[in-house]
Structure formats: structure tokens, C-alpha cells
Write a protein that holds these residues in place. Structure first.
Motif, PDB file in Angstrom:
ATOM      1  N   SER A   3      63.162  -3.356   5.586  1.00  0.00           N
ATOM      2  CA  SER A   3      64.591  -3.469   5.866  1.00  0.00           C
ATOM      3  C   SER A   3      64.923  -4.859   6.394  1.00  0.00           C
ATOM      4  O   SER A   3      65.939  -5.453   6.009  1.00  0.00           O
ATOM      5  CB  SER A   3      65.001  -2.405   6.890  1.00  0.00           C
ATOM      6  OG  SER A   3      66.322  -2.605   7.306  1.00  0.00           O
ATOM      7  N   ARG A  32      68.481   8.085   5.362  1.00  0.00           N
ATOM      8  CA  ARG A  32      68.442   7.113   6.457  1.00  0.00           C
ATOM      9  C   ARG A  32      69.800   6.425   6.567  1.00  0.00           C
ATOM     10  O   ARG A  32      70.087   5.438   5.899  1.00  0.00           O
ATOM     11  CB  ARG A  32      67.354   6.067   6.218  1.00  0.00           C
ATOM     12  CG  ARG A  32      65.930   6.547   6.295  1.00  0.00           C
ATOM     13  CD  ARG A  32      65.362   6.519   7.698  1.00  0.00           C
ATOM     14  NE  ARG A  32      65.583   5.293   8.419  1.00  0.00           N
ATOM     15  CZ  ARG A  32      64.751   4.266   8.483  1.00  0.00           C
ATOM     16  NH1 ARG A  32      63.611   4.309   7.844  1.00  0.00           N
ATOM     17  NH2 ARG A  32      65.061   3.198   9.190  1.00  0.00           N
ATOM     18  N   VAL A  33      70.667   6.980   7.381  1.00  0.00           N
ATOM     19  CA  VAL A  33      72.036   6.477   7.524  1.00  0.00           C
ATOM     20  C   VAL A  33      72.037   5.053   8.073  1.00  0.00           C
ATOM     21  O   VAL A  33      72.905   4.251   7.714  1.00  0.00           O
ATOM     22  CB  VAL A  33      72.861   7.430   8.423  1.00  0.00           C
ATOM     23  CG1 VAL A  33      74.254   6.904   8.638  1.00  0.00           C
ATOM     24  CG2 VAL A  33      72.918   8.815   7.807  1.00  0.00           C
ATOM     25  N   ASP A  34      71.044   4.718   8.887  1.00  0.00           N
ATOM     26  CA  ASP A  34      70.991   3.363   9.426  1.00  0.00           C
ATOM     27  C   ASP A  34      70.838   2.335   8.308  1.00  0.00           C
ATOM     28  O   ASP A  34      71.451   1.259   8.363  1.00  0.00           O
ATOM     29  CB  ASP A  34      69.869   3.225  10.456  1.00  0.00           C
ATOM     30  CG  ASP A  34      68.489   3.542   9.888  1.00  0.00           C
ATOM     31  OD1 ASP A  34      68.367   4.498   9.095  1.00  0.00           O
ATOM     32  OD2 ASP A  34      67.534   2.838  10.255  1.00  0.00           O
ATOM     33  N   LEU A  35      70.070   2.652   7.274  1.00  0.00           N
ATOM     34  CA  LEU A  35      69.918   1.734   6.144  1.00  0.00           C
ATOM     35  C   LEU A  35      71.231   1.576   5.381  1.00  0.00           C
ATOM     36  O   LEU A  35      71.603   0.471   4.994  1.00  0.00           O
ATOM     37  CB  LEU A  35      68.830   2.226   5.193  1.00  0.00           C
ATOM     38  CG  LEU A  35      67.401   2.195   5.708  1.00  0.00           C
ATOM     39  CD1 LEU A  35      66.455   2.814   4.685  1.00  0.00           C
ATOM     40  CD2 LEU A  35      66.972   0.780   6.041  1.00  0.00           C
ATOM     41  N   TRP A  36      71.928   2.686   5.171  1.00  0.00           N
ATOM     42  CA  TRP A  36      73.228   2.629   4.494  1.00  0.00           C
ATOM     43  C   TRP A  36      74.185   1.742   5.279  1.00  0.00           C
ATOM     44  O   TRP A  36      74.908   0.925   4.701  1.00  0.00           O
ATOM     45  CB  TRP A  36      73.830   4.026   4.339  1.00  0.00           C
ATOM     46  CG  TRP A  36      73.158   4.900   3.336  1.00  0.00           C
ATOM     47  CD1 TRP A  36      72.212   5.853   3.594  1.00  0.00           C
ATOM     48  CD2 TRP A  36      73.358   4.919   1.921  1.00  0.00           C
ATOM     49  NE1 TRP A  36      71.823   6.460   2.425  1.00  0.00           N
ATOM     50  CE2 TRP A  36      72.517   5.911   1.381  1.00  0.00           C
ATOM     51  CE3 TRP A  36      74.176   4.188   1.059  1.00  0.00           C
ATOM     52  CZ2 TRP A  36      72.472   6.196   0.027  1.00  0.00           C
ATOM     53  CZ3 TRP A  36      74.132   4.479  -0.298  1.00  0.00           C
ATOM     54  CH2 TRP A  36      73.292   5.466  -0.799  1.00  0.00           C
ATOM     55  N   ASN A  37      74.196   1.919   6.603  1.00  0.00           N
ATOM     56  CA  ASN A  37      75.111   1.138   7.438  1.00  0.00           C
ATOM     57  C   ASN A  37      74.782  -0.352   7.418  1.00  0.00           C
ATOM     58  O   ASN A  37      75.685  -1.192   7.330  1.00  0.00           O
ATOM     59  CB  ASN A  37      75.104   1.663   8.878  1.00  0.00           C
ATOM     60  CG  ASN A  37      75.879   2.947   9.022  1.00  0.00           C
ATOM     61  OD1 ASN A  37      76.838   3.199   8.301  1.00  0.00           O
ATOM     62  ND2 ASN A  37      75.464   3.772   9.959  1.00  0.00           N
ATOM     63  N   VAL A  38      73.512  -0.686   7.497  1.00  0.00           N
ATOM     64  CA  VAL A  38      73.113  -2.096   7.464  1.00  0.00           C
ATOM     65  C   VAL A  38      73.480  -2.706   6.119  1.00  0.00           C
ATOM     66  O   VAL A  38      74.016  -3.823   6.054  1.00  0.00           O
ATOM     67  CB  VAL A  38      71.602  -2.249   7.751  1.00  0.00           C
ATOM     68  CG1 VAL A  38      71.135  -3.667   7.489  1.00  0.00           C
ATOM     69  CG2 VAL A  38      71.284  -1.852   9.177  1.00  0.00           C
ATOM     70  N   ASP A  41      77.166  -3.249   6.025  1.00  0.00           N
ATOM     71  CA  ASP A  41      77.509  -4.373   6.911  1.00  0.00           C
ATOM     72  C   ASP A  41      77.217  -5.715   6.252  1.00  0.00           C
ATOM     73  O   ASP A  41      77.999  -6.658   6.373  1.00  0.00           O
ATOM     74  CB  ASP A  41      76.741  -4.278   8.232  1.00  0.00           C
ATOM     75  CG  ASP A  41      77.278  -3.206   9.155  1.00  0.00           C
ATOM     76  OD1 ASP A  41      78.430  -2.758   8.958  1.00  0.00           O
ATOM     77  OD2 ASP A  41      76.537  -2.812  10.082  1.00  0.00           O
ATOM     78  N   ALA A  68      76.021  12.322  11.726  1.00  0.00           N
ATOM     79  CA  ALA A  68      75.661  11.146  10.933  1.00  0.00           C
ATOM     80  C   ALA A  68      76.832  10.685  10.076  1.00  0.00           C
ATOM     81  O   ALA A  68      77.133   9.491   9.999  1.00  0.00           O
ATOM     82  CB  ALA A  68      74.456  11.451  10.058  1.00  0.00           C
ATOM     83  N   LYS A  75      82.888   3.619  10.398  1.00  0.00           N
ATOM     84  CA  LYS A  75      82.638   2.282   9.868  1.00  0.00           C
ATOM     85  C   LYS A  75      83.531   2.008   8.655  1.00  0.00           C
ATOM     86  O   LYS A  75      84.074   0.919   8.499  1.00  0.00           O
ATOM     87  CB  LYS A  75      81.163   2.161   9.499  1.00  0.00           C
ATOM     88  CG  LYS A  75      80.625   0.771   9.576  1.00  0.00           C
ATOM     89  CD  LYS A  75      79.128   0.775   9.375  1.00  0.00           C
ATOM     90  CE  LYS A  75      78.361   0.769  10.646  1.00  0.00           C
ATOM     91  NZ  LYS A  75      78.394  -0.483  11.369  1.00  0.00           N
TER      92      LYS A  75
END
Length: 82
Positions: A3, A32-38, A41, A68, A75
Motif C-alpha cells: 500500500s 479493506r475499507v482503508d485501502l479504498w479510502n487511501v 484520497d 465501515a 468521505k
């Protein structure tokens, strides 16, 4: 680690290679919602608002917990309000 490599590709290398790495990660780890968000962004920071909207649309089709998906919608709303 991968990532971080994708993020560095976006910032310092080729955006297209960064997208390819993120897409591979999301194929492997779709929840993996964090990956989608990054990923979203990075597209927003690059001024690619339509691509970011596409990412948000894709993540909302997944079966995720309400907690989630709430963060994703926040966002997305911030993008549309800006």
C-alpha cells in the motif's frame, strides 16, 4: 508495505502504475475499507474527481458493515460538498 508503494507511485512516480497497484490490492482485499479510502484520497489529491467518484461507487456495492460504509459516505459527501 505494498500500500505504501502504491501511495509512493502516485506521489513520486506514475499515477497509472499507482492505480494498477491499488487495483491489484483491492482485487486481493476487497473489504479493506482503508485501502479504498487511501485510493480515493490519492485520486482527489491528484484532481481526478470523477475517478474518485467511481471508487466510491464501487466500494458502496460491497457488503460492508454499517460502521465501515458510514465512513465511506462521509468521505464521499466531503468530496461532493467541496
Amino acid at each position: 508495505v505494498i500500500s505504501k508503494f502504491a501511495q509512493d507511485e502516485f506521489a513520486l512516480g506514475s499515477m497509472e502504475r499507482g492505480r494498477t497497484v491499488f487495483e491489484g490490492l483491492l482485487d486481493s482485499y476487497p473489504k479493506r475499507v482503508d485501502l479504498w479510502n487511501v485510493y480515493a484520497d490519492k485520486e482527489i489529491k491528484a484532481g481526478e474527481f470523477d475517478k474518485a467518484r467511481g471508487i466510491f461507487q464501487r466500494v458502496t456495492t460491497l457488503k460492508l458493515s454499517s460502521k465501515a460504509i458510514k465512513g465511506v459516505f462521509k468521505k464521499w459527501l466531503a468530496l461532493e460538498a467541496a
